[in-house]
Design a protein around this motif. Structure first.
Motif, PDB file in Angstrom:
ATOM      1  N   ALA A 119       0.836  -1.210   0.000  1.00 55.67           N
ATOM      2  CA  ALA A 119       0.000   0.000   0.000  1.00 55.67           C
ATOM      3  C   ALA A 119       0.863   1.250   0.000  1.00 55.67           C
ATOM      4  O   ALA A 119       0.548   2.230  -0.689  1.00 55.67           O
ATOM      5  CB  ALA A 119      -0.933  -0.002   1.207  1.00 55.67           C
ATOM      6  N   GLN A 120       1.966   1.229   0.752  1.00 51.19           N
ATOM      7  CA  GLN A 120       2.863   2.385   0.780  1.00 51.19           C
ATOM      8  C   GLN A 120       3.472   2.622  -0.603  1.00 51.19           C
ATOM      9  O   GLN A 120       3.585   3.754  -1.056  1.00 51.19           O
ATOM     10  CB  GLN A 120       3.964   2.181   1.828  1.00 51.19           C
ATOM     11  CG  GLN A 120       4.899   3.361   1.962  1.00 51.19           C
ATOM     12  CD  GLN A 120       4.183   4.618   2.416  1.00 51.19           C
ATOM     13  OE1 GLN A 120       3.291   4.575   3.231  1.00 51.19           O
ATOM     14  NE2 GLN A 120       4.575   5.751   1.867  1.00 51.19           N
ATOM     15  N   THR A 121       3.837   1.539  -1.285  1.00 51.46           N
ATOM     16  CA  THR A 121       4.379   1.662  -2.639  1.00 51.46           C
ATOM     17  C   THR A 121       3.341   2.280  -3.579  1.00 51.46           C
ATOM     18  O   THR A 121       3.659   3.180  -4.371  1.00 51.46           O
ATOM     19  CB  THR A 121       4.807   0.277  -3.166  1.00 51.46           C
ATOM     20  OG1 THR A 121       5.755  -0.286  -2.266  1.00 51.46           O
ATOM     21  CG2 THR A 121       5.412   0.375  -4.547  1.00 51.46           C
ATOM     22  N   GLN A 122       2.092   1.813  -3.475  1.00 50.29           N
ATOM     23  CA  GLN A 122       1.028   2.356  -4.329  1.00 50.29           C
ATOM     24  C   GLN A 122       0.770   3.824  -4.010  1.00 50.29           C
ATOM     25  O   GLN A 122       0.526   4.632  -4.922  1.00 50.29           O
ATOM     26  CB  GLN A 122      -0.256   1.530  -4.149  1.00 50.29           C
ATOM     27  CG  GLN A 122      -0.128   0.094  -4.619  1.00 50.29           C
ATOM     28  CD  GLN A 122       0.223  -0.019  -6.082  1.00 50.29           C
ATOM     29  OE1 GLN A 122      -0.187   0.795  -6.895  1.00 50.29           O
ATOM     30  NE2 GLN A 122       1.015  -1.024  -6.421  1.00 50.29           N
ATOM     31  N   ILE A 123       0.805   4.173  -2.730  1.00 57.24           N
ATOM     32  CA  ILE A 123       0.589   5.580  -2.338  1.00 57.24           C
ATOM     33  C   ILE A 123       1.704   6.454  -2.913  1.00 57.24           C
ATOM     34  O   ILE A 123       1.453   7.572  -3.397  1.00 57.24           O
ATOM     35  CB  ILE A 123       0.496   5.714  -0.804  1.00 57.24           C
ATOM     36  CG1 ILE A 123      -0.836   5.137  -0.329  1.00 57.24           C
ATOM     37  CG2 ILE A 123       0.644   7.148  -0.360  1.00 57.24           C
ATOM     38  CD1 ILE A 123      -0.966   5.054   1.169  1.00 57.24           C
ATOM     39  N   ASP A 124       2.934   5.941  -2.884  1.00 59.05           N
ATOM     40  CA  ASP A 124       4.043   6.712  -3.472  1.00 59.05           C
ATOM     41  C   ASP A 124       3.825   6.905  -4.971  1.00 59.05           C
ATOM     42  O   ASP A 124       4.078   7.989  -5.510  1.00 59.05           O
ATOM     43  CB  ASP A 124       5.373   6.000  -3.223  1.00 59.05           C
ATOM     44  CG  ASP A 124       5.771   6.016  -1.743  1.00 59.05           C
ATOM     45  OD1 ASP A 124       5.219   6.853  -1.002  1.00 59.05           O
ATOM     46  OD2 ASP A 124       6.620   5.185  -1.353  1.00 59.05           O
ATOM     47  N   ARG A 125       3.347   5.868  -5.647  1.00 55.66           N
ATOM     48  CA  ARG A 125       3.072   5.986  -7.090  1.00 55.66           C
ATOM     49  C   ARG A 125       1.965   6.998  -7.360  1.00 55.66           C
ATOM     50  O   ARG A 125       2.062   7.815  -8.274  1.00 55.66           O
ATOM     51  CB  ARG A 125       2.684   4.634  -7.661  1.00 55.66           C
ATOM     52  CG  ARG A 125       3.836   3.671  -7.771  1.00 55.66           C
ATOM     53  CD  ARG A 125       3.396   2.348  -8.335  1.00 55.66           C
ATOM     54  NE  ARG A 125       4.498   1.393  -8.378  1.00 55.66           N
ATOM     55  CZ  ARG A 125       4.360   0.125  -8.641  1.00 55.66           C
ATOM     56  NH1 ARG A 125       3.161  -0.379  -8.888  1.00 55.66           N
ATOM     57  NH2 ARG A 125       5.400  -0.671  -8.654  1.00 55.66           N
TER      58      ARG A 125
END
Length: 147
Positions: free
Chosen positions: A64-70
């Protein structure tokens, strides 16, 4: 036969009472030990199931953190594109807007001038304005505006 004294009877009663008490305590301790074994097994089972769940949850949070960064990167790109489009729109409007309006106004004026009025079509009646419950003819209205 020998007679049993009162103290001996009391001693026997106390011994029987203690035997019954110890029996009840032994049963209670056996059940308590059984309950503690079941509780220990339950805690071990919960631990076995919780550890993989916590690992999965940790993995999901990282994803989820990776997706939020994207999404954050996409949002900043969209903001930049929006500001560029706004600047381009302003540039186009200032470059072409004024001359296009002038050309359109000129074309309208030319059409109006060339179109003229046909002789068989009567002139439109002058507009009338209602003032405090009565109608004032257009001629009087124009005199008020000039004066």
């Amino acid at each position: 036969m020998r007679k049993v004294s009162g103290g001996e009877v009391a001693g026997i009663l106390v011994a029987v009472f203690w035997a019954i008490l110890v029996s009840f305590l032994a049963v209670a301790l056996a059940r308590l030990a059984q309950t503690l074994r079941a509780t220990t097994k339950l805690v071990a089972d919960v631990t076995e199931q919780a550890v993989p769940l916590l690992a999965d949850a940790s993995s999901a949070v990282r994803s989820a953190q990776t997706q939020i960064d994207r999404v954050d990167a996409i949002a900043s790109d969209v903001q930049e594109v929006t500001s560029n489009a706004s600047a381009l729109s302003t540039t186009v409007a200032s470059t072409f807007g004024g001359p296009l309006v002038k050309v359109a106004a000129f074309g309208y004026g030319v059409r109006r001038a060339l179109g003229g009025r046909k002789h068989d079509v009567p002139a439109t009646a002058p507009r009338r304005t209602v003032i405090v419950g009565r109608t004032v003819p257009a001629v009087r209205r124009n005199k008020r505006k000039k004066g």
